[in-house]
Design a protein around this motif. Structure first.
Motif, PDB file in Angstrom:
ATOM      1  N   PRO A  74      27.204   3.656  26.387  1.00  0.00           N
ATOM      2  CA  PRO A  74      26.619   3.793  27.968  1.00  0.00           C
ATOM      3  C   PRO A  74      25.145   3.749  27.945  1.00  0.00           C
ATOM      4  CG  PRO A  74      27.651   5.829  26.921  1.00  0.00           C
ATOM      5  CD  PRO A  74      27.437   4.720  25.719  1.00  0.00           C
ATOM      6  N   ASP A  75      24.703   3.332  29.113  1.00  0.00           N
ATOM      7  CA  ASP A  75      23.367   3.674  29.802  1.00  0.00           C
ATOM      8  C   ASP A  75      23.007   5.031  30.308  1.00  0.00           C
ATOM      9  OD1 ASP A  75      23.012   0.572  29.765  1.00  0.00           O
ATOM     10  OD2 ASP A  75      24.158   0.441  31.564  1.00  0.00           O
TER      11      ASP A  75
ATOM     12  N   GLU B 297      20.264   7.720  28.000  1.00  0.00           N
ATOM     13  CA  GLU B 297      20.086   8.770  29.019  1.00  0.00           C
ATOM     14  C   GLU B 297      21.296   9.900  29.301  1.00  0.00           C
ATOM     15  OE1 GLU B 297      18.206   9.236  33.529  1.00  0.00           O
ATOM     16  OE2 GLU B 297      18.473   7.401  32.616  1.00  0.00           O
ATOM     17  N   ALA B 298      21.033  10.925  29.518  1.00  0.00           N
ATOM     18  CA  ALA B 298      22.339  11.905  29.582  1.00  0.00           C
ATOM     19  C   ALA B 298      21.901  13.054  30.441  1.00  0.00           C
ATOM     20  CB  ALA B 298      22.774  12.390  27.991  1.00  0.00           C
ATOM     21  N   ARG B 299      23.052  13.590  31.017  1.00  0.00           N
ATOM     22  CA  ARG B 299      22.847  14.916  31.824  1.00  0.00           C
ATOM     23  C   ARG B 299      23.887  15.591  31.397  1.00  0.00           C
ATOM     24  NH1 ARG B 299      22.235  14.766  38.339  1.00  0.00           N
ATOM     25  NH2 ARG B 299      22.322  17.005  38.912  1.00  0.00           N
ATOM     26  N   TRP B 300      23.591  16.741  31.408  1.00  0.00           N
ATOM     27  CA  TRP B 300      24.513  18.008  31.299  1.00  0.00           C
ATOM     28  C   TRP B 300      24.778  18.886  32.336  1.00  0.00           C
ATOM     29  CZ3 TRP B 300      23.004  23.509  30.140  1.00  0.00           C
ATOM     30  CH2 TRP B 300      24.015  24.237  29.482  1.00  0.00           C
ATOM     31  N   LEU B 301      26.262  18.932  32.686  1.00  0.00           N
ATOM     32  CA  LEU B 301      26.626  19.830  33.747  1.00  0.00           C
ATOM     33  C   LEU B 301      27.419  21.004  33.180  1.00  0.00           C
ATOM     34  CD1 LEU B 301      27.057  20.380  36.897  1.00  0.00           C
ATOM     35  CD2 LEU B 301      29.077  18.725  36.492  1.00  0.00           C
ATOM     36  N   ARG B 302      27.048  22.155  33.341  1.00  0.00           N
ATOM     37  CA  ARG B 302      27.662  23.435  32.893  1.00  0.00           C
ATOM     38  C   ARG B 302      29.181  23.613  33.297  1.00  0.00           C
ATOM     39  NH1 ARG B 302      26.115  27.712  29.837  1.00  0.00           N
ATOM     40  NH2 ARG B 302      23.773  27.466  30.445  1.00  0.00           N
ATOM     41  N   TRP B 303      30.266  23.666  32.604  1.00  0.00           N
ATOM     42  CA  TRP B 303      31.463  23.660  32.951  1.00  0.00           C
ATOM     43  C   TRP B 303      32.276  23.911  31.946  1.00  0.00           C
ATOM     44  CZ3 TRP B 303      33.405  18.717  36.556  1.00  0.00           C
ATOM     45  CH2 TRP B 303      34.697  18.936  36.671  1.00  0.00           C
TER      46      TRP B 303
END
Length: 145
Positions: free
Chosen positions: A35-36, A52-58
Protein backbone atom coordinates in the motif's frame (compact mmCIF):
# COMPACT_ATOMS: atom_id res chain seq x y z
CA UNK A 1 0.97 6.62 -8.08
CA UNK A 2 -0.20 3.19 -9.10
CA UNK A 3 -3.38 1.40 -8.13
CA UNK A 4 -3.94 -2.23 -7.17
CA UNK A 5 -4.06 -5.19 -9.52
CA UNK A 6 -7.85 -5.67 -9.79
CA UNK A 7 -7.40 -9.47 -9.76
CA UNK A 8 -5.34 -9.54 -6.54
CA UNK A 9 -6.88 -11.05 -3.38
CA UNK A 10 -8.96 -8.70 -1.24
CA UNK A 11 -9.44 -6.03 -3.90
CA UNK A 12 -12.77 -4.21 -3.98
CA UNK A 13 -13.63 -2.18 -7.07
CA UNK A 14 -15.95 0.70 -6.35
CA UNK A 15 -18.44 1.85 -9.01
CA UNK A 16 -16.14 4.79 -9.89
CA UNK A 17 -13.37 2.31 -10.71
CA UNK A 18 -11.33 3.07 -7.59
CA UNK A 19 -9.66 0.01 -6.11
CA UNK A 20 -9.21 -0.68 -2.39
CA UNK A 21 -7.61 -3.63 -0.64
CA UNK A 22 -9.23 -5.07 2.43
CA UNK A 23 -7.43 -7.60 4.58
CA UNK A 24 -7.05 -9.15 7.99
CA UNK A 25 -3.89 -8.25 9.87
CA UNK A 26 -3.81 -11.66 11.56
CA UNK A 27 -2.92 -13.16 8.17
CA UNK A 28 0.41 -12.70 6.39
CA UNK A 29 0.77 -9.68 4.16
CA UNK A 30 -0.25 -10.64 0.60
CA UNK A 31 2.41 -10.95 -2.07
CA UNK A 32 2.71 -8.21 -4.63
CA UNK A 33 2.40 -4.46 -4.36
CA UNK A 34 2.39 -2.77 -1.00
CA UNK A 35 0.00 0.00 0.00
CA UNK A 36 0.80 3.67 -0.33
CA UNK A 37 -1.53 4.28 2.60
CA UNK A 38 -3.26 2.08 5.14
CA UNK A 39 -6.23 2.70 7.42
CA UNK A 40 -6.12 0.33 10.39
CA UNK A 41 -9.25 -0.32 12.42
CA UNK A 42 -8.17 -1.75 15.75
CA UNK A 43 -8.84 -1.42 19.47
CA UNK A 44 -5.20 -0.54 20.11
CA UNK A 45 -2.48 1.04 17.96
CA UNK A 46 -1.04 -1.19 15.22
CA UNK A 47 2.67 -1.86 14.75
CA UNK A 48 4.65 0.46 12.52
CA UNK A 49 4.32 -0.03 8.77
CA UNK A 50 6.72 0.76 5.92
CA UNK A 51 4.05 3.03 4.37
CA UNK A 52 1.94 5.92 5.58
CA UNK A 53 -0.74 4.71 7.97
CA UNK A 54 -3.60 5.99 10.05
CA UNK A 55 -5.07 4.24 13.08
CA UNK A 56 -8.76 4.48 13.90
CA UNK A 57 -9.70 3.19 17.37
CA UNK A 58 -12.36 0.59 16.68
CA UNK A 59 -12.79 -2.36 19.09
CA UNK A 60 -13.61 -5.74 17.55
CA UNK A 61 -17.33 -6.34 16.84
CA UNK A 62 -18.17 -2.74 17.72
CA UNK A 63 -18.30 0.66 16.05
CA UNK A 64 -15.61 3.34 15.76
CA UNK A 65 -14.92 5.04 19.08
CA UNK A 66 -15.12 8.48 17.43
CA UNK A 67 -17.60 8.63 14.56
CA UNK A 68 -16.51 12.07 13.36
CA UNK A 69 -12.91 10.87 13.17
CA UNK A 70 -14.09 7.75 11.34
CA UNK A 71 -15.96 9.81 8.75
CA UNK A 72 -12.83 11.94 8.23
CA UNK A 73 -10.63 8.82 7.92
CA UNK A 74 -13.01 7.25 5.39
CA UNK A 75 -13.10 10.40 3.27
CA UNK A 76 -9.31 10.61 3.41
CA UNK A 77 -8.95 6.97 2.32
CA UNK A 78 -11.53 7.43 -0.45
CA UNK A 79 -9.74 10.51 -1.79
CA UNK A 80 -6.34 8.77 -1.69
CA UNK A 81 -7.75 5.76 -3.56
CA UNK A 82 -8.20 7.92 -6.67
CA UNK A 83 -4.53 7.50 -7.55
CA UNK A 84 -2.87 5.30 -4.98
CA UNK A 85 -2.97 1.92 -3.31
CA UNK A 86 -5.12 2.17 -0.18
CA UNK A 87 -5.47 -0.71 2.26
CA UNK A 88 -8.23 -0.99 4.86
CA UNK A 89 -7.60 -3.61 7.53
CA UNK A 90 -8.67 -4.92 10.93
CA UNK A 91 -7.78 -8.13 12.74
CA UNK A 92 -9.87 -10.56 10.72
CA UNK A 93 -10.62 -8.47 7.63
CA UNK A 94 -14.40 -8.87 7.62
CA UNK A 95 -16.41 -6.97 10.25
CA UNK A 96 -14.68 -3.65 10.75
CA UNK A 97 -12.96 -3.79 7.36
CA UNK A 98 -16.23 -4.65 5.60
CA UNK A 99 -18.04 -1.87 7.44
CA UNK A 100 -15.39 0.67 6.44
CA UNK A 101 -15.39 -0.55 2.83
CA UNK A 102 -19.19 -0.21 2.76
CA UNK A 103 -18.88 3.39 4.02
CA UNK A 104 -16.33 4.07 1.29
CA UNK A 105 -18.80 2.62 -1.21
CA UNK A 106 -21.39 5.11 0.08
CA UNK A 107 -18.87 7.92 -0.47
CA UNK A 108 -18.41 6.55 -4.00
CA UNK A 109 -22.13 6.85 -4.74
CA UNK A 110 -23.59 3.49 -3.71
CA UNK A 111 -26.87 4.10 -1.86
CA UNK A 112 -26.39 3.37 1.87
CA UNK A 113 -29.07 0.68 1.83
CA UNK A 114 -27.16 -1.16 -0.95
CA UNK A 115 -23.57 -0.67 0.28
CA UNK A 116 -23.35 -3.77 2.50
CA UNK A 117 -24.67 -5.95 -0.32
CA UNK A 118 -22.15 -4.43 -2.72
CA UNK A 119 -19.25 -5.21 -0.37
CA UNK A 120 -20.55 -8.73 0.32
CA UNK A 121 -20.79 -9.44 -3.42
CA UNK A 122 -17.45 -7.94 -4.41
CA UNK A 123 -15.20 -8.28 -1.35
CA UNK A 124 -16.31 -10.95 1.15
CA UNK A 125 -19.68 -12.64 1.56
CA UNK A 126 -19.53 -12.28 5.36
CA UNK A 127 -18.38 -8.65 5.46
CA UNK A 128 -20.10 -6.45 8.06
CA UNK A 129 -20.64 -8.85 10.93
CA UNK A 130 -23.04 -7.24 13.40
CA UNK A 131 -26.48 -5.62 13.20
CA UNK A 132 -25.07 -2.35 14.59
CA UNK A 133 -22.31 -2.29 11.92
CA UNK A 134 -25.00 -2.78 9.28
CA UNK A 135 -27.08 0.11 10.74
CA UNK A 136 -23.96 2.29 10.90
CA UNK A 137 -23.48 1.87 7.14
CA UNK A 138 -27.16 2.55 6.39
CA UNK A 139 -26.89 5.82 8.33
CA UNK A 140 -23.50 6.85 6.97
CA UNK A 141 -23.73 10.16 5.12
CA UNK A 142 -22.79 10.26 1.46
CA UNK A 143 -20.51 12.96 0.03
CA UNK A 144 -23.54 15.02 -0.80
CA UNK A 145 -25.58 14.13 2.29
Amino acid sequence: MDTWDPEAPGILRLPSGRLLRGRGLRRPEPDGARPDFGLYLLGSPPPAFAWEARWLRWPDFRLPSDRAEAADAFRDAWERSAGGRVEIACGGGRGRTGTALACLAVLDGVPPEEAVGHVRRHYHRRAVETPWQYRYVRRFPSRTG
